[in-house]
Design an enzyme around this catalytic site. Structure first.
Site, PDB file in Angstrom:
ATOM      1  N   SER A  64      -8.528 -21.742  -6.045  1.00 10.91           N
ATOM      2  CA  SER A  64      -9.160 -22.737  -6.919  1.00 10.91           C
ATOM      3  C   SER A  64      -8.992 -22.360  -8.386  1.00 10.91           C
ATOM      4  O   SER A  64      -9.809 -22.721  -9.227  1.00 10.91           O
ATOM      5  CB  SER A  64     -10.643 -22.896  -6.561  1.00 10.91           C
ATOM      6  OG  SER A  64     -11.329 -21.660  -6.621  1.00 10.91           O
TER       7      SER A  64
ATOM      8  N   HIS B  58      -7.504 -11.975 -15.952  1.00 11.23           N
ATOM      9  CA  HIS B  58      -6.375 -11.997 -16.883  1.00 11.23           C
ATOM     10  C   HIS B  58      -6.826 -11.623 -18.294  1.00 11.23           C
ATOM     11  O   HIS B  58      -8.019 -11.641 -18.621  1.00 11.23           O
ATOM     12  CB  HIS B  58      -5.693 -13.376 -16.895  1.00 11.23           C
ATOM     13  CG  HIS B  58      -6.540 -14.501 -17.412  1.00 11.23           C
ATOM     14  ND1 HIS B  58      -6.741 -14.750 -18.757  1.00 11.23           N
ATOM     15  CD2 HIS B  58      -7.236 -15.464 -16.748  1.00 11.23           C
ATOM     16  CE1 HIS B  58      -7.504 -15.810 -18.904  1.00 11.23           C
ATOM     17  NE2 HIS B  58      -7.831 -16.259 -17.702  1.00 11.23           N
TER      18      HIS B  58
ATOM     19  N   CYS C 148     -12.148 -18.267 -14.649  1.00 10.40           N
ATOM     20  CA  CYS C 148     -11.471 -16.982 -14.451  1.00 10.40           C
ATOM     21  C   CYS C 148     -12.335 -15.834 -14.979  1.00 10.40           C
ATOM     22  O   CYS C 148     -13.327 -16.048 -15.669  1.00 10.40           O
ATOM     23  CB  CYS C 148     -10.129 -16.972 -15.175  1.00 10.40           C
ATOM     24  SG  CYS C 148      -8.892 -18.041 -14.437  1.00 10.40           S
TER      25      CYS C 148
ATOM     26  N   ASN D 163     -12.210 -13.199 -17.599  1.00 10.41           N
ATOM     27  CA  ASN D 163     -11.517 -12.801 -18.830  1.00 10.41           C
ATOM     28  C   ASN D 163     -11.711 -11.316 -19.091  1.00 10.41           C
ATOM     29  O   ASN D 163     -12.796 -10.770 -18.881  1.00 10.41           O
ATOM     30  CB  ASN D 163     -12.046 -13.585 -20.020  1.00 10.41           C
ATOM     31  CG  ASN D 163     -11.599 -15.040 -20.048  1.00 10.41           C
ATOM     32  OD1 ASN D 163     -11.923 -15.769 -20.972  1.00 10.41           O
ATOM     33  ND2 ASN D 163     -10.868 -15.479 -19.035  1.00 10.41           N
TER      34      ASN D 163
END
Length: 410
Positions: A303, A308, A325, A327
């Site tokens: 999903s 990252h 996400c 971070n």
């Protein structure tokens, strides 16, 4: 004494999933040898030519010899696995009567060839031979055709590990089978998957045509915990904490921008990746659309969730500002990228969105009891024992043989 082999000598177009049996009257069975030539693929000598495959390749398992199991009093022998479609089969059985006299009987027959368009083959698998993976890694087999006889296909896939454990297969749709262990794999060991698929009747008239063997290694133990409330990522390796990173998760303004809680697995990684929200259902021009150029991305769901680098996020360790996400700083994201194996567990806590079992590799979201209940054969596969629960043979009982009946004759 009387030795009877089934299928009988001279038989033609025998169903490949028919059991080969030998019965003895007035004596006992000494040895049974089953060999196959020809078949849908290469002959046995050619099938084992790849003695040193490159990393990532599957290796065809030799099908020239078929193993079997004797009953306790050595009067009944039954083959363990199915036969290769379109092959010539020779069965030689020897036995001894009460007077010590030997008897030998031979049966030669041929098996039904698989019809084009009804030949079950593996489309892809994770991991591949030669991979080193994390302790949470499942075994994922994607087939090219739907499988109806799931119990037979499950029973044909034997998982063997150096360190004993138990696991089971679950199906996600009709073409993907997933093996997961009860607990994480013990680290630093080799795992082999023997897929005796040649001759298994996956659906009406659909037969497997090739055997495969998959070999991979489980590496060091590494687990990661991400706390949505404290905004920290803690990495533990072989029982010792080795990293504590500041992070920023999804801002939670929408469901799509909420990081999922649960046990994730690292799936794949990219040193450089374009993240386009259109791929997760937020097209260009819609509220919340984004198009980001990121580095050191490690996928943990389907999903759109990655860890990252996000050098633009000034709230690492302070607040959740991402689109879902995790971070990280560039240096921290690079470390995680470089030190992650496929199949490393990443557990995220503190959000109100739960990871679905079929979202990426969310297979650890099912408890072991639930996982076992979803196995078609309904029984755990002990990876330090030969064979697998159930049988791929037509009409075979799903129950295991008793220990006394497991003396094998080659």
């Amino acid at each position: 004494m009387d030795l009877v082999i089934t299928p009988a000598d001279g038989g033609a177009d025998i169903s490949p999933d028919s059991p080969v049996t030998v019965s003895a009257t007035g004596g006992t069975i000494d040895e049974v040898t089953v060999t196959q030539t020809g078949g849908e693929e290469q002959q046995a000598e050619e099938a084992v030519a790849q003695e040193s495959p490159e990393a990532g390749e599957d290796v065809e398992e030799e099908f020239g010899t078929v193993t079997g199991t004797l009953n306790e009093d050595k009067t009944e022998w039954t083959s363990d696995w199915t036969l290769t479609p379109g092959s010539k089969v020779t069965v030689v059985a020897t036995g001894t009567n009460e007077a010590g006299e030997s008897t030998e009987v031979t049966s030669e027959f041929s098996t039904l060839a698989a019809v084009p368009g009804q030949r079950l083959e593996i489309q892809s698998n994770f991991p591949v031979s030669g991979d080193t993976v994390g302790i949470g890694m499942p075994i994922i087999i994607n087939f090219d055709l739907p499988v109806e006889n799931k119990a037979a296909v499950e029973a044909a896939m034997e998982v063997v590990s150096e360190e004993p454990t138990q696991g089971a297969w679950n199906w996600f749709g009709d073409q993907m089978a997933v093996f997961r262990t009860e607990e994480y794999w013990e680290p630093n060991q080799k795992v082999t998957v023997n897929m005796h698929l040649a001759g298994v009747q996956a659906s009406e008239g659909v037969y497997g045509v090739k055997n495969h063997q998959l070999n991979f290694e489980v590496g060091r133990s590494q687990t990661t915990e991400i706390d949505n409330d404290t905004h920290r990522m803690v990495v533990t390796r072989d029982g010792e904490q080795i990293q504590d990173f500041p992070i920023s998760n999804g801002d939670g303004s929408t469901r799509a921008f909420t990081t999922t809680s649960g046990v994730h697995l690292t799936m794949e990684k990219y040193q450089h990746l374009i993240m386009d929200s259109a791929t997760v259902g937020i097209p260009k021009g819609s509220p919340g659309y984004y198009y980001l150029d990121v580095n050191y991305a490690v996928r943990v769901s389907n999903s759109g969730e990655f860890t990252h680098a996000a050098p633009w996020n000034g709230d690492l360790g302070v607040a959740n500002r991402s689109h879902g996400c995790t971070n990280m700083s560039t240096a921290d994201a690079q470390w995680f990228y470089e030190n992650s194996y496929m199949g490393d567990p990443v557990t995220i806590t503190g959000t109100d969105r739960e990871l679905e079992v079929d979202n990426g590799w969310g297979f650890w979201q099912r408890s072991w009891d639930e996982w076992l209940a979803n196995s078609t054969v309904g029984e755990a596969d002990k990876t330090d024992e030969a064979g697998s629960p159930g049988s791929p043979l037509a009409g075979a009982e799903a129950a295991e043989e008793s220990p006394e009946e497991e003396a094998a004759a080659n």
